[in-house]
Enzyme design. Sequence first.
Site, PDB file in Angstrom:
ATOM      1  N   GLY A   1     -14.730  13.090  71.804  1.00 21.32           N
ATOM      2  CA  GLY A   1     -14.059  13.860  71.185  1.00 21.32           C
ATOM      3  C   GLY A   1     -14.796  13.804  69.731  1.00 21.32           C
ATOM      4  O   GLY A   1     -15.024  14.576  68.878  1.00 21.32           O
ATOM      5  N   CYS A   2     -14.382  12.057  68.848  1.00 18.48           N
ATOM      6  CA  CYS A   2     -15.217  11.765  67.657  1.00 18.48           C
ATOM      7  C   CYS A   2     -16.506  11.873  67.382  1.00 18.48           C
ATOM      8  O   CYS A   2     -17.118  12.488  66.208  1.00 18.48           O
ATOM      9  CB  CYS A   2     -14.756  10.087  66.983  1.00 18.48           C
ATOM     10  SG  CYS A   2     -12.255  10.204  66.963  1.00 18.48           S
TER      11      CYS A   2
END
Length: 160
Positions: A43-44
């Site tokens: 996600g990051c």
Amino acid sequence: MISEGTKAPDFALPDQEGRIHRLSDYAGRWVALYFYPKDNTPGCSQEARDFDALRGRFEALGAVVLGVSKDSVESHRRFAAKLGLRFPLLADPETEAIRAYGAWGTKKLYGKAYEGTIRSTVLVDPEGRVARVWPKVRVKGHADEVLAELERLQEERRGS
């Protein structure tokens, strides 16, 4: 989370090259300050790629994008190099800025509660005030949403 309309807390944090960034360095510019949990996670990584892809459009609007996590300068250096990022990632291992912006709190993973960085974004106006807060971010489409809000706020200011 920090409140819209309040003075944004200043900070002094190193980027992936070790250069210190202060919010006050960006007086007169818009700042998209996004907080994320950890380098090199799916996600990051996606969020960083999305902001990087729009970096030129943010800059054309007089804005800078700054990512902040509690990872080290060295971790940020590797992460930025791996993804080819062209904006500063700020290291906040003591979580001072993360806490000042209300991006630290209780999270849950697989039913277990723990303390950590809450994925969130703060848009700071050229006067250093919090213009918009996204307290719990979903990655998909978020960078586009921040850019659209920046455009809307700038248009609103031109109209008044």
